[in-house]
Scaffold this motif. Sequence first.
Motif, PDB file in Angstrom:
ATOM      1  N   GLU A 149      33.201  12.183  96.362  1.00 41.91           N
ATOM      2  CA  GLU A 149      33.434  12.519  94.944  1.00 41.91           C
ATOM      3  C   GLU A 149      32.528  13.656  94.497  1.00 41.91           C
ATOM      4  N   GLN A 150      31.266  13.581  94.867  1.00 41.09           N
ATOM      5  CA  GLN A 150      30.315  14.609  94.438  1.00 41.09           C
ATOM      6  C   GLN A 150      30.594  15.951  95.120  1.00 41.09           C
ATOM      7  N   THR A 151      31.041  15.911  96.369  1.00 38.29           N
ATOM      8  CA  THR A 151      31.428  17.147  97.055  1.00 38.29           C
ATOM      9  C   THR A 151      32.610  17.783  96.340  1.00 38.29           C
ATOM     10  N   ALA A 152      33.596  16.978  95.960  1.00 36.92           N
ATOM     11  CA  ALA A 152      34.754  17.501  95.225  1.00 36.92           C
ATOM     12  C   ALA A 152      34.315  18.074  93.878  1.00 36.92           C
ATOM     13  N   ARG A 153      33.392  17.402  93.211  1.00 40.37           N
ATOM     14  CA  ARG A 153      32.891  17.887  91.926  1.00 40.37           C
ATOM     15  C   ARG A 153      32.208  19.239  92.075  1.00 40.37           C
ATOM     16  N   VAL A 154      31.326  19.347  93.056  1.00 42.46           N
ATOM     17  CA  VAL A 154      30.598  20.596  93.270  1.00 42.46           C
ATOM     18  C   VAL A 154      31.555  21.710  93.694  1.00 42.46           C
ATOM     19  N   THR A 155      32.494  21.377  94.560  1.00 43.27           N
ATOM     20  CA  THR A 155      33.468  22.368  95.020  1.00 43.27           C
ATOM     21  C   THR A 155      34.315  22.855  93.841  1.00 43.27           C
ATOM     22  N   ALA A 156      34.773  21.934  93.004  1.00 46.79           N
ATOM     23  CA  ALA A 156      35.600  22.308  91.847  1.00 46.79           C
ATOM     24  C   ALA A 156      34.784  23.177  90.896  1.00 46.79           C
ATOM     25  N   ALA A 157      33.534  22.829  90.695  1.00 50.80           N
ATOM     26  CA  ALA A 157      32.679  23.612  89.788  1.00 50.80           C
ATOM     27  C   ALA A 157      32.467  25.015  90.318  1.00 50.80           C
ATOM     28  N   THR A 159      34.563  26.718  92.202  1.00 52.98           N
ATOM     29  CA  THR A 159      35.801  27.504  92.185  1.00 52.98           C
ATOM     30  C   THR A 159      36.278  27.827  90.787  1.00 52.98           C
ATOM     31  N   ASP A 160      35.831  27.068  89.783  1.00 55.61           N
ATOM     32  CA  ASP A 160      36.259  27.362  88.422  1.00 55.61           C
ATOM     33  C   ASP A 160      35.201  28.128  87.633  1.00 55.61           C
ATOM     34  N   GLY A 161      34.138  28.519  88.314  1.00 57.51           N
ATOM     35  CA  GLY A 161      33.107  29.335  87.676  1.00 57.51           C
ATOM     36  C   GLY A 161      32.049  28.574  86.926  1.00 57.51           C
ATOM     37  N   SER A 162      32.067  27.258  86.994  1.00 54.79           N
ATOM     38  CA  SER A 162      31.061  26.438  86.279  1.00 54.79           C
ATOM     39  C   SER A 162      29.737  26.452  86.994  1.00 54.79           C
TER      40      SER A 162
END
Length: 162
Positions: A149-157, A159-162
């Motif tokens: 879950e945390q890997t997905a969160r960091v990856t999403a952040a 890629t979306d510029g967060s």
Amino acid sequence: MARRTGDESDHADLGDLLGRELSTAVVLFHEAVAAKRGLTATENKALDVLARRGPLTSGELARQLGLTPGAVTGLVDRLARAGYARRVPDAADRRKTFVVVEVERLDAELGPVFAPMRAAITDLTSGYTAAERATVAHFVRHVVAILEEQTARVTAASTDGS
């Protein structure tokens, strides 16, 4: 962050232990295993994913590893050149290819590397009761889910510029 002293069962200390010390030890172990075989840790883990979940398309492998399709294309090229994996056309759809790991080679190379670790873990847990081993297994499965879950969160952040 400084290492804390005191009761190791404290929740904050357990979080640090798992979140930093265990993860560092695991990463360094896998870096050493990969380097011994002339691979990067990511290439080594790609082989592990393919051995456990494959054959996969390059896109599926990219999603499993949290990499871009372009990065996985290069990764698969390197694994194929090294003789660890190959691309196989899908019999039902010749436009699609699967990445297939050479399981026999992987088992032959990694068996002697991981056998001592398995033995050490078995020795460590041999004094545990069945209930204690079940608790450890439950805990590890849930820590893995948290890490995913945390890997997905960091990856999403990222890629979306967060």
